[in-house]
Design an enzyme around this catalytic site. Sequence first.
Site, mmCIF file in Angstrom:
data_model
loop_
_atom_site.group_PDB
_atom_site.id
_atom_site.type_symbol
_atom_site.label_atom_id
_atom_site.label_comp_id
_atom_site.label_asym_id
_atom_site.label_seq_id
_atom_site.Cartn_x
_atom_site.Cartn_y
_atom_site.Cartn_z
ATOM 1 N N ASP A 75 -0.450 -7.736 1.391
ATOM 2 C CA ASP A 75 0.121 -6.382 1.437
ATOM 3 C C ASP A 75 1.650 -6.462 1.474
ATOM 4 O O ASP A 75 2.280 -6.298 2.515
ATOM 5 C CB ASP A 75 -0.413 -5.649 2.677
ATOM 6 C CG ASP A 75 -0.076 -4.171 2.676
ATOM 7 O OD1 ASP A 75 0.389 -3.659 1.644
ATOM 8 O OD2 ASP A 75 -0.280 -3.526 3.730
ATOM 9 N N HIS A 93 0.813 -1.221 0.000
ATOM 10 C CA HIS A 93 0.000 0.000 0.000
ATOM 11 C C HIS A 93 0.847 1.272 0.000
ATOM 12 O O HIS A 93 0.334 2.359 -0.268
ATOM 13 C CB HIS A 93 -0.987 0.004 1.181
ATOM 14 C CG HIS A 93 -0.373 0.248 2.508
ATOM 15 N ND1 HIS A 93 -0.101 -0.758 3.413
ATOM 16 C CD2 HIS A 93 0.018 1.396 3.112
ATOM 17 C CE1 HIS A 93 0.415 -0.236 4.508
ATOM 18 N NE2 HIS A 93 0.500 1.069 4.362
ATOM 19 N N SER A 106 4.291 1.889 8.140
ATOM 20 C CA SER A 106 4.024 0.858 7.139
ATOM 21 C C SER A 106 5.292 0.406 6.430
ATOM 22 O O SER A 106 6.132 1.211 6.055
ATOM 23 C CB SER A 106 3.055 1.397 6.095
ATOM 24 O OG SER A 106 1.818 1.706 6.676
ATOM 25 N N GLY A 107 5.385 -0.903 6.235
ATOM 26 C CA GLY A 107 6.500 -1.454 5.482
ATOM 27 C C GLY A 107 7.686 -1.869 6.319
ATOM 28 O O GLY A 107 8.568 -2.585 5.843
#
Length: 264
Positions: free
Chosen positions: A113, A65, A208-209
């Site tokens: 994801d 994302h 995120s990530g």
Amino acid sequence: MLPLLLLTSAFVLLPWAGAGRIIGGCVAKPHSRPYMAYLKIQNGSQSYSCGGFLIRPDTVLSAAHCVAMKGAVRVTVILGAHNISAQEQSQQEIPVGQWVIHPQYCPDNFKNDIVLLKLKQRAMINKNVQCISIAKENERVEEGAECSVSGWGRISTRWDMTSDVLREVELKVQNEQICEQVFHNYQRQSMICVGDEYSKKATYKGDSGGPLVCNKKAHGIVSYGPQGNVFPKVFTRISYFEPWIRKQLRRFALQDTPGSPFSE
């Protein structure tokens, strides 16, 4: 019984909602996490950041994302950073040449994801920039395991305060029923339920990530969490995707072979 406050719709840890700083953690010892990558992402006039981690000198793993959006997206990776706002001699800034999002990634429910980013040039491996091993297909991190997560950015859910330095936090792998009650799209085989049940420690928007590291190995990728709360959080389960990751890495290697049909 889980508080009703948790039974809300999930939100993705949107990178543009604030560069994600670890909540309730502490400043990491400089360069103690040499696998950490800071992703600078440009989408038209918008710019934001995500986390990621180096798994091969030319490849960073992150959340889909972070880059799966409309319009022209440009990604630059910074490796070897502690203070992301400073021009540290340890830093290596490398543009991303291409990325591969999992073909079954779904932005509506955050399934699959995961994204692999191929750097335009190989990172120079040294004491400040190193790769981290990822979980194998048959490796699962168990409930109760103490793992760590690191990132840059916001310190609070209430204030838009950011940190320029890398922070880290210890979080526990939770019983999967907790996430199943909160998120109707939670999938045990491809996701990990993580967090601090007292809600004093967490990843947050923009983390995120980044990797969930257990026993010096990356087992998860920061993915999403509940609206209006910091517990629990869902991480992409790396072991489930390990065969797909290896397949993409082989394709990347072929691209670097002169005369290969996969070469750029």
